[in-house]
Design a protein around this motif. Structure first.
Motif, PDB file in Angstrom:
ATOM      1  N   ALA A   1       3.433  25.821 -13.258  1.00 15.89           N
ATOM      2  CA  ALA A   1       2.515  24.854 -12.322  1.00 15.89           C
ATOM      3  C   ALA A   1       2.592  25.362 -10.849  1.00 15.89           C
ATOM      4  O   ALA A   1       1.631  25.216 -10.062  1.00 15.89           O
ATOM      5  N   ALA A   2       3.364  26.493 -10.684  1.00 15.89           N
ATOM      6  CA  ALA A   2       3.549  27.053  -9.312  1.00 15.89           C
ATOM      7  C   ALA A   2       4.373  28.305  -9.288  1.00 15.89           C
ATOM      8  O   ALA A   2       5.172  28.512 -10.062  1.00 15.89           O
ATOM      9  N   PRO A   3       4.055  29.271  -8.341  1.00 15.67           N
ATOM     10  CA  PRO A   3       5.005  30.377  -8.075  1.00 15.67           C
ATOM     11  C   PRO A   3       6.351  30.085  -7.827  1.00 15.67           C
ATOM     12  O   PRO A   3       6.759  28.951  -7.091  1.00 15.67           O
ATOM     13  N   MET A   4       7.176  30.663  -8.534  1.00 13.35           N
ATOM     14  CA  MET A   4       8.879  30.285  -8.621  1.00 13.35           C
ATOM     15  C   MET A   4       9.280  31.154  -7.513  1.00 13.35           C
ATOM     16  O   MET A   4       9.461  32.649  -7.467  1.00 13.35           O
ATOM     17  N   PRO A   5      10.098  30.667  -6.432  1.00 14.02           N
ATOM     18  CA  PRO A   5      10.807  31.439  -5.296  1.00 14.02           C
ATOM     19  C   PRO A   5      11.934  32.535  -5.991  1.00 14.02           C
ATOM     20  O   PRO A   5      12.479  31.952  -6.902  1.00 14.02           O
ATOM     21  N   ALA A   6      12.058  33.605  -5.679  1.00  9.99           N
ATOM     22  CA  ALA A   6      12.896  34.728  -6.313  1.00  9.99           C
ATOM     23  C   ALA A   6      14.249  34.253  -6.258  1.00  9.99           C
ATOM     24  O   ALA A   6      14.976  34.370  -7.087  1.00  9.99           O
ATOM     25  N   SER A   7      14.572  33.479  -5.189  1.00 12.87           N
ATOM     26  CA  SER A   7      16.136  32.957  -5.186  1.00 12.87           C
ATOM     27  C   SER A   7      16.452  32.046  -6.032  1.00 12.87           C
ATOM     28  O   SER A   7      17.439  32.066  -6.679  1.00 12.87           O
ATOM     29  N   LEU A   8      15.538  31.169  -6.300  1.00  9.80           N
ATOM     30  CA  LEU A   8      15.386  30.092  -6.933  1.00  9.80           C
ATOM     31  C   LEU A   8      15.709  30.739  -8.701  1.00  9.80           C
ATOM     32  O   LEU A   8      16.315  30.352  -9.617  1.00  9.80           O
ATOM     33  N   THR A   9      14.974  31.574  -9.027  1.00  9.17           N
ATOM     34  CA  THR A   9      14.818  32.099 -10.487  1.00  9.17           C
ATOM     35  C   THR A   9      16.426  32.771 -10.730  1.00  9.17           C
ATOM     36  O   THR A   9      16.431  32.791 -11.839  1.00  9.17           O
ATOM     37  N   ARG A  10      16.624  33.681  -9.731  1.00  7.17           N
ATOM     38  CA  ARG A  10      17.880  34.351 -10.020  1.00  7.17           C
ATOM     39  C   ARG A  10      19.215  33.333  -9.983  1.00  7.17           C
ATOM     40  O   ARG A  10      20.101  33.444 -10.798  1.00  7.17           O
ATOM     41  N   ARG A  11      18.911  32.148  -9.232  1.00  9.60           N
ATOM     42  CA  ARG A  11      20.085  31.088  -9.565  1.00  9.60           C
ATOM     43  C   ARG A  11      20.339  30.489 -10.911  1.00  9.60           C
ATOM     44  O   ARG A  11      21.168  30.320 -11.643  1.00  9.60           O
ATOM     45  N   TRP A  12      18.781  30.332 -11.495  1.00 10.58           N
ATOM     46  CA  TRP A  12      18.555  29.851 -12.834  1.00 10.58           C
ATOM     47  C   TRP A  12      19.197  30.761 -13.748  1.00 10.58           C
ATOM     48  O   TRP A  12      19.520  30.497 -14.858  1.00 10.58           O
ATOM     49  N   CYS A  13      19.011  32.120 -13.441  1.00 10.28           N
ATOM     50  CA  CYS A  13      19.622  33.261 -14.291  1.00 10.28           C
ATOM     51  C   CYS A  13      20.971  33.201 -14.384  1.00 10.28           C
ATOM     52  O   CYS A  13      21.526  33.498 -15.396  1.00 10.28           O
ATOM     53  N   GLU A  14      21.559  32.956 -13.265  1.00 13.99           N
ATOM     54  CA  GLU A  14      22.941  32.775 -13.404  1.00 13.99           C
ATOM     55  C   GLU A  14      23.594  31.523 -14.159  1.00 13.99           C
ATOM     56  O   GLU A  14      24.759  31.605 -14.698  1.00 13.99           O
ATOM     57  N   LEU A  15      22.714  30.303 -13.985  1.00 13.52           N
ATOM     58  CA  LEU A  15      23.057  29.179 -14.682  1.00 13.52           C
ATOM     59  C   LEU A  15      23.109  29.130 -16.013  1.00 13.52           C
ATOM     60  O   LEU A  15      24.217  28.679 -16.955  1.00 13.52           O
ATOM     61  N   VAL A  16      21.888  29.633 -16.884  1.00  8.83           N
ATOM     62  CA  VAL A  16      21.854  29.645 -18.057  1.00  8.83           C
ATOM     63  C   VAL A  16      21.586  30.889 -18.700  1.00  8.83           C
ATOM     64  O   VAL A  16      21.526  31.071 -20.051  1.00  8.83           O
ATOM     65  N   GLY A  17      21.193  32.121 -17.974  1.00 10.61           N
ATOM     66  CA  GLY A  17      21.105  33.257 -18.516  1.00 10.61           C
ATOM     67  C   GLY A  17      19.714  33.944 -18.495  1.00 10.61           C
ATOM     68  O   GLY A  17      18.828  32.947 -18.721  1.00 10.61           O
ATOM     69  N   PRO A  18      19.192  35.000 -18.038  1.00 13.12           N
ATOM     70  CA  PRO A  18      17.828  35.201 -17.768  1.00 13.12           C
ATOM     71  C   PRO A  18      16.960  35.482 -19.147  1.00 13.12           C
ATOM     72  O   PRO A  18      15.964  35.080 -19.013  1.00 13.12           O
ATOM     73  N   GLU A  19      17.814  35.479 -20.384  1.00 16.46           N
ATOM     74  CA  GLU A  19      17.177  35.504 -21.543  1.00 16.46           C
ATOM     75  C   GLU A  19      16.491  33.872 -22.001  1.00 16.46           C
ATOM     76  O   GLU A  19      15.848  34.214 -22.925  1.00 16.46           O
ATOM     77  N   LYS A  20      17.143  33.142 -21.548  1.00 14.78           N
ATOM     78  CA  LYS A  20      16.689  31.690 -21.654  1.00 14.78           C
ATOM     79  C   LYS A  20      15.665  31.048 -20.780  1.00 14.78           C
ATOM     80  O   LYS A  20      15.182  29.982 -21.063  1.00 14.78           O
ATOM     81  N   ILE A  21      15.138  31.909 -19.786  1.00 16.38           N
ATOM     82  CA  ILE A  21      14.082  31.492 -18.950  1.00 16.38           C
ATOM     83  C   ILE A  21      12.716  32.014 -18.951  1.00 16.38           C
ATOM     84  O   ILE A  21      12.678  33.216 -19.459  1.00 16.38           O
ATOM     85  N   ILE A  22      11.796  31.173 -19.233  1.00 16.05           N
ATOM     86  CA  ILE A  22      10.434  31.492 -19.452  1.00 16.05           C
ATOM     87  C   ILE A  22       9.488  30.961 -18.351  1.00 16.05           C
ATOM     88  O   ILE A  22       9.524  29.897 -17.951  1.00 16.05           O
ATOM     89  N   MET A  23       8.968  31.815 -17.692  1.00 16.37           N
ATOM     90  CA  MET A  23       7.840  31.602 -16.729  1.00 16.37           C
ATOM     91  C   MET A  23       6.601  31.778 -17.217  1.00 16.37           C
ATOM     92  O   MET A  23       6.368  32.999 -17.738  1.00 16.37           O
ATOM     93  N   ALA A  24       5.593  30.899 -17.025  1.00 11.40           N
ATOM     94  CA  ALA A  24       4.426  30.781 -17.780  1.00 11.40           C
ATOM     95  C   ALA A  24       3.118  30.403 -16.886  1.00 11.40           C
ATOM     96  O   ALA A  24       3.455  29.785 -15.951  1.00 11.40           O
ATOM     97  N   TYR A  25       1.870  31.011 -16.943  1.00 11.70           N
ATOM     98  CA  TYR A  25       0.974  30.604 -16.430  1.00 11.70           C
ATOM     99  C   TYR A  25      -0.405  30.393 -17.239  1.00 11.70           C
ATOM    100  O   TYR A  25      -0.505  31.039 -18.196  1.00 11.70           O
ATOM    101  N   GLY A  26      -0.909  29.188 -16.980  1.00 15.24           N
ATOM    102  CA  GLY A  26      -2.002  28.564 -17.838  1.00 15.24           C
ATOM    103  C   GLY A  26      -2.651  27.541 -17.047  1.00 15.24           C
ATOM    104  O   GLY A  26      -2.514  27.224 -15.843  1.00 15.24           O
ATOM    105  N   SER A  27      -3.379  26.760 -17.746  1.00 12.13           N
ATOM    106  CA  SER A  27      -4.194  25.688 -17.059  1.00 12.13           C
ATOM    107  C   SER A  27      -4.489  24.453 -18.015  1.00 12.13           C
ATOM    108  O   SER A  27      -4.375  24.787 -19.496  1.00 12.13           O
ATOM    109  N   SER A  28      -4.633  23.302 -17.626  1.00 11.21           N
ATOM    110  CA  SER A  28      -4.995  22.329 -18.736  1.00 11.21           C
ATOM    111  C   SER A  28      -6.288  22.512 -19.447  1.00 11.21           C
ATOM    112  O   SER A  28      -6.397  22.175 -20.571  1.00 11.21           O
TER     113      SER A  28
END
Length: 488
Positions: free
Chosen positions: A264-291
Motif C-alpha cells: 500500500a505504501a513505501p515502507m520506512p527503512a527503520s520500520l523494516t529493520r525493526r520488523w526484521c528484528e521482531l520476526v526475522g527478515p526471511e518472514k517479511i514480504i514487501m509487495a507492490y501491485g494494485s486493485s
C-alpha cells in the motif's frame, strides 16, 4: 483441490467434508470473539441468498456491501456467489454524499449497509432454499477513490471459480524450505472493502482459517496473534508501526508467524529493520501491485537488506518496465512511470465514466506510479504522479518526506502535501500528529531533523499540528481532500 469449481460448490464441499470445523473467528469491537464453522457458514449463506433473491438479486447483478468486517459481511458475499451475483464491498466510512456517488457508479440491484443488519440477522429463521451450482461473471468489484477523489469501481478479473492457486500463499513464490504449514491462520487487519482483506475469502475457500478484526487496534492485534497462533497477516506501514510501538512488543510471543506481507505504501527503512528484528527478515514480504491487478512485484526481507527501499522484482510472470513520457525505457536508476505486464491481467474494467487503463502496444499498463529500476532489476517506488509536489521548479515526492519525518521521536504520524505558495508555486507542508499532544514538535526542530535526511529543497517550509491524521479504516489518507480543505 485440482479441478476448478464454482465458489458456491466449494462452500458446500467444505461444509460437507468439515461441517464442524471452526474456520472464521470474528474479533468484535465490543470484546466478543465468536467463532463459526463451515456448517453454519453454508446454511446461513443459503438463508441470506434466498432472502436476497426475493429482493431481486440474480445472476450477474451487483450486491452493494457497505458493511464493517463482520459475519454478516461474509454471509452476504457467500450468498451473492451462490446466486451468481457480484459482491461489491464499499467504504462504509465515507460520508453519505460520497457513498451515494459510489452507489451511482455501482448501480447495485440490492444494497446492504448497517441499517440492514437486523434484516440480515432476521434471515436466520428462514428455511434454506435449494440453489443451483452457478458461477458469477466477476468474483467481485472493488471501490477506490483514486488519486483525484472521483469514484473508481474496478470489476474483478475472473469469474467466481476456485482453482489450485486458492491455497497457494504469496510466500510460496520463494519455495521456502520447510514449506509453509497448511492450513494457515490468517489475521485480517484491514476493512474488507480493501482488496488485500477481501481476497482472504479466497484463502478461506482454499482451506485456511480467518481471524477477522472488526476494527484495527494494535494492542489487540498482538493479543490475538498470541492467543490464536496467527501464522500470517497483511498490513500497511502505519499498521506495522503501531504494532511495533505496543509497549513490551519485544517480549511478546510472535513465534507462530510464518510470514507477513506489507503493501500500500513505501515502507520506512527503520520500520523494516525493526520488523526484521521482531520476526526475522526471511518472514517479511514487501509487495507492490494494485486493485486493477496489472501485475505484482515482491521482495523478501533478507533480499531487502541488500536492496534497501526496493519493492522487489516481478513474480507470477510479471514483467516490469519504467518509461519516460515518450514511452521509451529509461536507464537504470532514472525516474519514470512504472508499467507492468502479467499473463491474464488485462480483464479488469472500470465501471462508469472512469477512463480505462491504456496499454502500451505490447500490453504493459500503468496506474500512474513513479519509480526506478536498479541494475539487478529491482523496482523502487517514488510516489504517485498525481501526488508530486513541484516547488520552485523541483519535483518532490511526499512519500519520501514522510518517510524521513516519521522517525522523529516527537512524530506519531505524518502526511505531506503541497500547498499553493506565491513564491514557490507549491510549498512542502507537513501535517503532524504528535507523539505527545502536550509536547508537539516545532517547525525549527522538524526542519533541522529533515535537513539531516533530505536535500534542502525537500525540507518542509511549514507544518501543522493536528490531533490525528485523518486516515480511512484501511489507514489510507486522501491528500486531495486535505489539499481542498486548505485552499487547494
Amino acid at each position: 483441490m485440482t479441478e476448478p469449481v464454482s465458489h458456491a460448490r466449494r462452500i458446500r464441499e467444505r461444509a460437507a467434508a468439515h461441517p464442524g470445523q471452526p474456520v472464521y473467528r470474528h474479533i468484535a469491537a465490543d470484546g466478543a470473539e465468536p467463532v463459526f464453522d463451515w456448517r453454519w457458514l453454508d446454511r446461513r449463506s443459503d438463508q441470506v441468498a434466498g432472502a436476497l433473491a426475493e429482493r431481486g438479486l440474480g445472476h450477474g447483478d451487483r450486491l452493494g456491501l457497505a458493511l464493517r468486517n463482520s459475519p454478516q459481511f461474509v454471509l452476504s458475499v457467500f450468498a451473492a456467489w451462490k446466486l451468481g451475483a457480484v459482491p461489491v464491498p464499499m467504504r462504509w466510512d465515507l460520508p453519505d454524499w460520497e457513498l451515494d456517488r459510489v452507489r451511482e457508479v455501482v448501480r447495485p440491484a440490492v444494497h446492504l449497509d448497517r441499517g440492514e443488519l437486523p434484516w440480515l440477522d432476521g434471515t436466520a429463521g428462514r428455511e434454506p432454499v435449494a440453489l443451483p451450482d452457478i458461477v458469477s461473471p466477476h468474483t467481485h468489484g472493488i471501490c477506490s477513490s483514486g488519486a483525484t477523489g472521483t469514484p473508481k469501481v474496478i470489476m474483478g478479473t475472473s469469474p467466481s471459480v476456485c482453482g489450485p492457486h486458492y491455497n497457494r500463499p504469496l510466500a510460496d513464490v520463494w519455495q521456502r524450505v520447510p514449506p509453509i504449514p497448511s492450513p494457515q491462520t490468517i489475521l485480517v487487519l484491514a476493512p474488507m472493502y480493501h482488496i488485500n482483506a477481501f481476497s482472504t475469502l479466497n484463502n478461506l475457500l482454499g482451506g485456511d482459517r480467518l481471524v477477522v478484526l472488526e476494527r484495527f487496534d494494535a494492542a489487540r492485534v498482538v493479543d490475538v496473534i498470541e492467543r490464536y497462533r496467527v501464522s500470517t497477516f497483511t498490513a500497511t506501514p502505519i499498521m506495522l508501526q503501531r504494532i511495533a510501538d505496543v509497549p513490551g512488543i519485544e517480549r511478546r510471543d510472535l513465534s507462530s508467524i510464518e510470514w507477513i506481507m506489507q503493501g500500500a505504501a513505501p515502507m520506512p527503512a527503520s520500520l523494516t529493520r525493526r520488523w526484521c528484528e521482531l520476526v526475522g527478515p526471511e518472514k517479511i514480504i514487501m509487495a507492490y501491485g494494485s486493485s486493477e491487478g496489472v501485475g505484482i512485484t515482491a521482495i523478501r526481507g533478507d533480499e531487502w537488506l541488500t536492496h534497501p527501499g526496493s519493492v522487489g522484482r516481478g513474480i507470477w510472470g510479471t514483467e516490469v518496465r519504467v518509461l519516460d513520457d515518450a514511452g521509451a525505457s529509461v536507464p537504470d536508476g532514472q525516474l519514470g512511470e512504472i508499467f507492468l505486464r502479467m499473463p491474464g491481467s488485462d480483464r479488469a474494467r472500470y465501471l462508469g465514466a472512469t477512463p480505462q487503463l491504456t496499454p502500451t502496444p505490447d500490453g504493459f499498463r500503468s496506474i500512474g506510479d513513479l519509480g526506478h529500476l536498479d541494475a539487478d532489476g529491482f523496482l523502487y517506488l517514488a510516489d504517485r504522479r498525481a501526488d508530486l509536489i513541484v516547488s520552485g521548479g523541483a519535483n518532490i515526492f511526499p512519500a519520501e518526506v514522510e518517510t524521513a519525518l516519521i522517525d522523529h521521536p516527537k512524530v506519531a504520524d505524518v502526511v505531506v502535501i503541497g500547498l499553493r505558495d506565491e513564491q514557490w508555486g507549491r510549498r512542502v507542508h507537513a501535517l503532524i500528529q504528535p507523539a505527545d499532544a502536550a509536547d508537539p514538535p516545532g517547525l525549527a526542530e522538524i526542519r533541522a531533523f529533515a535537513k539531516s535526511r533530505l536535500a534542502a529543497y525537500k525540507v518542509p517550509k511549514s507544518i501543522e499540528i493536528v490531533e490525528t491524521i485523518p486516515r480511512s479504516e484501511a489507514t489510507k489518507v486522501n491528500r486531495g481532500r486535505l489539499l481542498a480543505a486548505r485552499g487547494g
